[in-house]
Motif scaffolding. Structure first.
Motif, PDB file in Angstrom:
ATOM      1  N   THR A  93      40.591  75.940  62.218  1.00 55.74           N
ATOM      2  CA  THR A  93      41.720  76.413  62.996  1.00 55.74           C
ATOM      3  C   THR A  93      41.507  76.118  64.474  1.00 55.74           C
ATOM      4  O   THR A  93      40.390  75.832  64.922  1.00 55.74           O
ATOM      5  CB  THR A  93      41.963  77.913  62.771  1.00 55.74           C
ATOM      6  N   GLU A  94      42.582  76.207  65.251  1.00 55.22           N
ATOM      7  CA  GLU A  94      42.549  75.773  66.646  1.00 55.22           C
ATOM      8  C   GLU A  94      41.619  76.607  67.524  1.00 55.22           C
ATOM      9  O   GLU A  94      41.207  76.161  68.594  1.00 55.22           O
ATOM     10  CB  GLU A  94      43.971  75.787  67.220  1.00 55.22           C
ATOM     11  N   ASP A  95      41.290  77.816  67.082  1.00 57.03           N
ATOM     12  CA  ASP A  95      40.381  78.654  67.869  1.00 57.03           C
ATOM     13  C   ASP A  95      38.915  78.318  67.620  1.00 57.03           C
ATOM     14  O   ASP A  95      38.014  79.017  68.095  1.00 57.03           O
ATOM     15  CB  ASP A  95      40.640  80.132  67.595  1.00 57.03           C
ATOM     16  N   GLY A  96      38.653  77.265  66.868  1.00 57.39           N
ATOM     17  CA  GLY A  96      37.285  76.822  66.629  1.00 57.39           C
ATOM     18  C   GLY A  96      36.619  77.421  65.417  1.00 57.39           C
ATOM     19  O   GLY A  96      35.488  77.069  65.080  1.00 57.39           O
ATOM     20  N   LYS A  97      37.298  78.302  64.700  1.00 60.96           N
ATOM     21  CA  LYS A  97      36.720  78.934  63.518  1.00 60.96           C
ATOM     22  C   LYS A  97      36.901  78.046  62.289  1.00 60.96           C
ATOM     23  O   LYS A  97      37.755  77.155  62.235  1.00 60.96           O
ATOM     24  CB  LYS A  97      37.363  80.299  63.263  1.00 60.96           C
ATOM     25  N   VAL A  98      36.082  78.312  61.283  1.00 60.84           N
ATOM     26  CA  VAL A  98      36.186  77.659  59.977  1.00 60.84           C
ATOM     27  C   VAL A  98      36.427  78.742  58.934  1.00 60.84           C
ATOM     28  O   VAL A  98      35.692  79.731  58.878  1.00 60.84           O
ATOM     29  CB  VAL A  98      34.906  76.869  59.637  1.00 60.84           C
ATOM     30  N   TRP A  99      37.453  78.541  58.126  1.00 61.43           N
ATOM     31  CA  TRP A  99      37.744  79.463  57.020  1.00 61.43           C
ATOM     32  C   TRP A  99      37.307  78.808  55.719  1.00 61.43           C
ATOM     33  O   TRP A  99      37.554  77.617  55.503  1.00 61.43           O
ATOM     34  CB  TRP A  99      39.236  79.784  56.977  1.00 61.43           C
ATOM     35  N   ALA A 100      36.649  79.565  54.857  1.00 63.31           N
ATOM     36  CA  ALA A 100      36.103  79.017  53.617  1.00 63.31           C
ATOM     37  C   ALA A 100      36.361  79.968  52.466  1.00 63.31           C
ATOM     38  O   ALA A 100      36.158  81.183  52.602  1.00 63.31           O
ATOM     39  CB  ALA A 100      34.592  78.790  53.752  1.00 63.31           C
ATOM     40  N   ASN A 101      36.801  79.421  51.342  1.00 64.76           N
ATOM     41  CA  ASN A 101      36.830  80.270  50.153  1.00 64.76           C
ATOM     42  C   ASN A 101      35.483  80.149  49.446  1.00 64.76           C
ATOM     43  O   ASN A 101      34.831  79.105  49.482  1.00 64.76           O
ATOM     44  CB  ASN A 101      37.995  79.921  49.223  1.00 64.76           C
ATOM     45  N   VAL A 102      35.035  81.240  48.861  1.00 66.98           N
ATOM     46  CA  VAL A 102      33.763  81.285  48.146  1.00 66.98           C
ATOM     47  C   VAL A 102      34.062  81.040  46.675  1.00 66.98           C
ATOM     48  O   VAL A 102      34.783  81.814  46.041  1.00 66.98           O
ATOM     49  CB  VAL A 102      33.049  82.634  48.346  1.00 66.98           C
ATOM     50  N   TRP A 103      33.510  79.953  46.138  1.00 64.04           N
ATOM     51  CA  TRP A 103      33.844  79.536  44.779  1.00 64.04           C
ATOM     52  C   TRP A 103      33.549  80.635  43.758  1.00 64.04           C
ATOM     53  O   TRP A 103      32.555  81.347  43.859  1.00 64.04           O
ATOM     54  CB  TRP A 103      33.037  78.268  44.442  1.00 64.04           C
TER      55      TRP A 103
END
Length: 274
Positions: free
Chosen positions: A192-202
């Motif tokens: 995302t533009e704020d520098g964060k990474v979003w991840a789903n946990v399998w």
């Protein structure tokens, strides 16, 4: 990840993952003040479905990304069935590119006029023209390929572990990595533009917000019970996260879908109300 790997997990865990265990009241079961010890006591966000869009039930969704024009880039898996294409919110697909039968497609990312597509166990990243999706090159990597997203000057990749790897967006060379404490099987990614990474946990209903500079989990989202498509016959696990256009760090909105789901969900993450 593949259906072969899914078959190897415990029956109870698989049943929970495939049925999206939890309530069906439209919001995830998060209470005020809840935190997660596993993720360094990161605060929990509440998830609410705001819109539902049709989705191609034949898509073994592995990667999802929002293009500048609002269309969605989709990468799918399974050997002999892996492909990549754009689609709109009504489910109208553009022309697709198919992968060779020996490739199991994984995450995708748009970076400028280039698209990168991972493969699972073939250690090959496929470089494509972002407009036509035609292949323009390839690069090798040493791990499995799971999720991928694009930041301003780098790509961020997951490989099924608790590590995020940074890669050059032109050559795909590794430029660094960061461990995310308390995690494993980080899967589909969204930057995302704020520098964060979003991840789903399998194999779970959990989505994490991660600061890639230090690997700290900054928010945890529980999506249990939100998605009717996850409970339908033949459906597989949650896999596919893309930011909704015009979302902000104060108003997190994402498209979420899964493998062989017939719907995609527009979901808002927010602080739980008192």
């Amino acid at each position: 990840m593949s259906t072969q790997v899914v078959a190897a997990v415990g029956a109870a865990a698989l049943a929970c993952a495939l049925s999206a265990c939890g309530s069906d009241d439209g919001a995830s079961p998060i209470k005020q003040g809840d935190t997660s010890e596993q993720y360094g006591n990161a605060p929990l966000l509440e998830a609410t479905v705001e819109k539902v869009h049709p989705w191609d039930k034949s898509a073994f969704t592995q990667g999802l990304e929002t293009a500048e024009d609002g269309r969605l880039l989709v990468g799918t898996g399974l050997r002999g069935e892996s492909r990549i294409y754009y689609t709109d919110l009504e489910g109208q697909k553009g022309s697709e590119q198919k992968l060779s039968d020996n490739f199991f497609g994984e995450g995708v990312a748009i970076h400028g006029d280039t698209v990168w597509q991972l493969t699972w166990q073939e250690h090959t990243a496929i470089k494509r023209d972002a407009r036509t999706l035609e292949e323009t090159g390839r690069a090798d990597y040493e791990t499995e390929g799971w999720g991928l997203c694009s930041q301003q000057d780098r790509l961020v990749m997951s490989d099924g572990s608790g590590t995020l790897t940074f890669r050059d967006p032109e050559t795909f060379d590794k430029t660094g990595s960061v461990d995310v404490p308390g995690t494993d099987q980080l899967n589909e990614l969204e930057c995302t533009e704020d520098g964060k990474v979003w991840a789903n946990v399998w194999q779970t209903n959990t989505i994490l917000e991660i600061d890639p500079e230090d690997g700290k989990v900054t928010h945890v989202v529980d999506t249990s019970g939100l998605f009717p498509a996850a409970k339908r016959d033949g459906a597989d696990v949650l896999n596919g996260i893309a930011v909704v256009p015009n979302s902000t760090p104060e108003d997190h909105r994402f498209y979420l879908t899964g493998k062989l789901w017939d719907e995609m969900y527009e979901v808002r993450f927010k602080e739980p109300q008192a």
